[in-house]
Design an enzyme around this catalytic site. Structure first.
Site, PDB file in Angstrom:
ATOM      1  CE  LYS A   1      -4.126  -1.941   2.115  1.00 18.33           C
ATOM      2  NZ  LYS A   1      -5.269  -1.736   0.794  1.00 18.33           N
TER       3      LYS A   1
ATOM      4  CE  LYS B   1      -5.359  -8.926  -1.839  1.00 21.01           C
ATOM      5  NZ  LYS B   1      -5.591  -8.344  -0.706  1.00 21.01           N
TER       6      LYS B   1
ATOM      7  CE  LYS C   1     -13.211  -4.867  -0.201  1.00 19.60           C
ATOM      8  NZ  LYS C   1     -13.357  -4.706   1.126  1.00 19.60           N
TER       9      LYS C   1
HETATM   10  P1  TYM Z   1     -10.572  -6.752   3.782  1.00 23.65           P
HETATM   11  O1  TYM Z   1     -11.630  -5.607   4.009  1.00 23.65           O
HETATM   12  O2  TYM Z   1      -9.242  -6.244   2.865  1.00 23.65           O
HETATM   13  O3  TYM Z   1     -10.882  -8.359   3.737  1.00 23.65           O
HETATM   14  C1  TYM Z   1     -12.274  -8.769   4.327  1.00 23.65           C
HETATM   15  C2  TYM Z   1     -11.569 -10.486   3.848  1.00 23.65           C
HETATM   16  O4  TYM Z   1     -11.675 -10.421   2.784  1.00 23.65           O
HETATM   17  C3  TYM Z   1      -9.962 -11.513   2.397  1.00 23.65           C
HETATM   18  N1  TYM Z   1      -9.982 -11.225   1.197  1.00 23.65           N
HETATM   19  C4  TYM Z   1      -9.623 -12.173   0.261  1.00 23.65           C
HETATM   20  N2  TYM Z   1      -9.803 -13.810   0.780  1.00 23.65           N
HETATM   21  C5  TYM Z   1      -9.641 -14.498  -0.408  1.00 23.65           C
HETATM   22  N3  TYM Z   1      -8.788 -14.163  -1.367  1.00 23.65           N
HETATM   23  C6  TYM Z   1      -8.759 -12.702  -2.242  1.00 23.65           C
HETATM   24  N4  TYM Z   1      -8.556 -12.439  -3.044  1.00 23.65           N
HETATM   25  C7  TYM Z   1      -9.874 -11.847  -0.868  1.00 23.65           C
HETATM   26  N5  TYM Z   1      -9.302 -10.718  -0.914  1.00 23.65           N
HETATM   27  C8  TYM Z   1      -9.967 -10.230   0.575  1.00 23.65           C
HETATM   28  C9  TYM Z   1      -9.585 -11.272   3.489  1.00 23.65           C
HETATM   29  O5  TYM Z   1      -8.429 -11.947   4.043  1.00 23.65           O
HETATM   30  C10 TYM Z   1     -10.008 -10.905   4.750  1.00 23.65           C
HETATM   31  O6  TYM Z   1     -10.162 -11.556   5.438  1.00 23.65           O
HETATM   32  N6  TYM Z   1      -7.263  -6.461   7.870  1.00 23.65           N
HETATM   33  C11 TYM Z   1      -8.748  -6.344   7.472  1.00 23.65           C
HETATM   34  C12 TYM Z   1      -9.911  -6.453   8.053  1.00 23.65           C
HETATM   35  C13 TYM Z   1     -10.448  -6.723   9.727  1.00 23.65           C
HETATM   36  C14 TYM Z   1      -9.941  -8.134  10.189  1.00 23.65           C
HETATM   37  C15 TYM Z   1     -10.331  -7.711  11.277  1.00 23.65           C
HETATM   38  C16 TYM Z   1     -10.210  -9.253  10.086  1.00 23.65           C
HETATM   39  C17 TYM Z   1      -9.702  -6.022  10.427  1.00 23.65           C
HETATM   40  N7  TYM Z   1      -9.552  -6.420  11.735  1.00 23.65           N
HETATM   41  C18 TYM Z   1      -9.736  -9.134  12.523  1.00 23.65           C
HETATM   42  C19 TYM Z   1     -10.618 -10.169  10.903  1.00 23.65           C
HETATM   43  C20 TYM Z   1     -10.181  -9.971  12.759  1.00 23.65           C
HETATM   44  C21 TYM Z   1      -8.719  -6.594   6.247  1.00 23.65           C
HETATM   45  O7  TYM Z   1      -8.968  -5.897   5.810  1.00 23.65           O
HETATM   46  O8  TYM Z   1      -9.595  -7.650   5.417  1.00 23.65           O
END
Ligand code: TYM
Length: 339
Positions: free
Chosen positions: A118, A206, A209
């Site tokens: 990022k 990956k 979004k």
């Molecule tokens: P975020 O919002 O970027 O993504 C949400 C969830 O989607 C999963 N994900 C994917 N899994 C498989 N293939 C992909 N291409 C893909 N893109 C996204 C991410 O692994 C995630 O599980 N840091 C986290 C949000 C968060 C969180 C937490 C999660 C904040 N605090 C505490 C669990 C526990 C995040 O940025 O996810």
């Protein structure tokens, strides 16, 4: 209140979600919730403070409601043990984050791949992006969550959470439950492989979004025609024979993994069906049909869920979350002689 262990996950609601978010975190959470909510607390929250590390478009509130509706449309059964809440409505998250900042090393945060990605090429990067994993650690540790269904891209943050908790427990008071290590999380989720849904055009990366190319990602709002067009034009390889090999055939392997997940089938069964076949077009056709049917069913259910349903769940969930989180925070404050 927390005698029962906790399964917890969060998805940022900055925009519509991708099939990667859905298959990597949301569906595994729904399946775990539906099979385990008798003996686990199921915490589903929106990390809205994590959302503001990047520009938001003024629709955050609406996106939060929408993103929580997705769980209901994906078949989440509501029980007494299912809790919905917003991170910013439970102030203990921010306070624990600050305290954990004082336990976490800069070196650890510097190594985080997501931070490197990022900040790559930017002249100026906000501190929130750097500190992001510490807030995530607070999200998890406040509730003693053992299982945290997330996609593979978040495993490094999960490992960091374990390290910070271990350091705190050793240096101060042994009060945090360590989330289970990523390999065991994958076993618990019963998904066969850590989930990393790939970019359809560039399967080395990956599905995300933030990728500009529309053909790279499937959005939950896509029509069957859009799904078909995107999957039929997915990048594959020149090997000419189907096998599950993320290193040499990431595009084909991605399609096999997607098909297993949307059909709720063991990955191994899907691999056995297709291994050795030479017509990539047949596989694409099948995956396109399966994803379109899966999303169609989901979109139909989504249209029946009202904002009020989610708001009622949030009101109740935030009372629960504040009680649990404040009790844990007090223990931490005492360990630092802040109370
Ligand atoms: P975020 O919002 O970027 O993504 C949400 C969830 O989607 C999963 N994900 C994917 N899994 C498989 N293939 C992909 N291409 C893909 N893109 C996204 C991410 O692994 C995630 O599980 N840091 C986290 C949000 C968060 C969180 C937490 C999660 C904040 N605090 C505490 C669990 C526990 C995040 O940025 O996810």
């Amino acid at each position: 209140m927390t005698e029962q262990p906790t399964i917890l996950t969060g998805i940022r609601a900055n925009s519509e979600l991708t099939l990667g978010n859905f298959l990597g975190a949301l569906i595994p959470m729904v399946r775990l919730a539906n099979t385990h909510s008798n003996n686990y607390h199921i915490n589903i929250f929106t990390p809205d403070l994590h959302s503001i590390i990047s520009d938001i478009d003024g629709e955050l509130q609406q996106n939060i409601i929408k993103s929580l509706k997705n769980y209901l449309a994906a078949g989440l059964n509501l029980t007494e043990n299912v809790h919905f809440y917003r991170q910013s409505h439970v102030p203990a998250h921010s306070e624990l984050c600050w305290i954990l900042n004082c336990v976490t090393s800069m070196g650890d945060l510097n190594r985080m791949t997501q931070y490197k990605d990022k900040s790559d090429g930017k002249d100026s990067v906000n501190v929130g992006i750097f500190d992001y994993p510490v807030l995530m650690a607070a999200d998890i540790l406040l509730y003693d969550a053992e299982y945290v269904p997330v996609g593979e891209d978040q495993f490094q943050h999960l490992e960091l959470t374990r390290r910070v908790a271990e350091k705190f427990n050793k240096q101060y008071v042994d009060i945090f439950t360590l989330p289970v290590e990523p390999k065991k999380q994958v076993e618990f989720m019963q998904v066969g492989e850590a989930i990393r849904i790939r970019d359809l055009q560039n399967p080395e990366k990956k599905m995300s979004k933030s990728t500009k190319s529309e053909n790279s990602k499937i959005m939950l709002t896509d029509t069957p025609e859009q799904v078909k067009k995107k999957i039929m034009s997915a990048t594959t390889d020149s090997v000419g024979k189907i096998s599950f090999d993320m290193f040499n055939q990431p595009g084909i392997s991605n399609l096999l993994q997607i098909d297993a997940l949307v059909n709720d089938m063991p990955l191994q069964d899907v691999i056995s069906t297709w291994s050795g076949e030479t017509h990539y077009g047949d596989l694409k056709q099948k995956v396109a049909e399966d994803v379109a049917a899966f999303l169609g069913e989901f979109q139909r259910k989504l249209a029946t869920i009202s904002d009020d349903e989610v708001l009622t769940l949030l009101q109740k969930g935030e009372i629960y979350a504040n009680e649990v989180a404040n009790a844990k925070l007090l223990e931490v404050q005492k360990a630092f002689h802040l109370r």
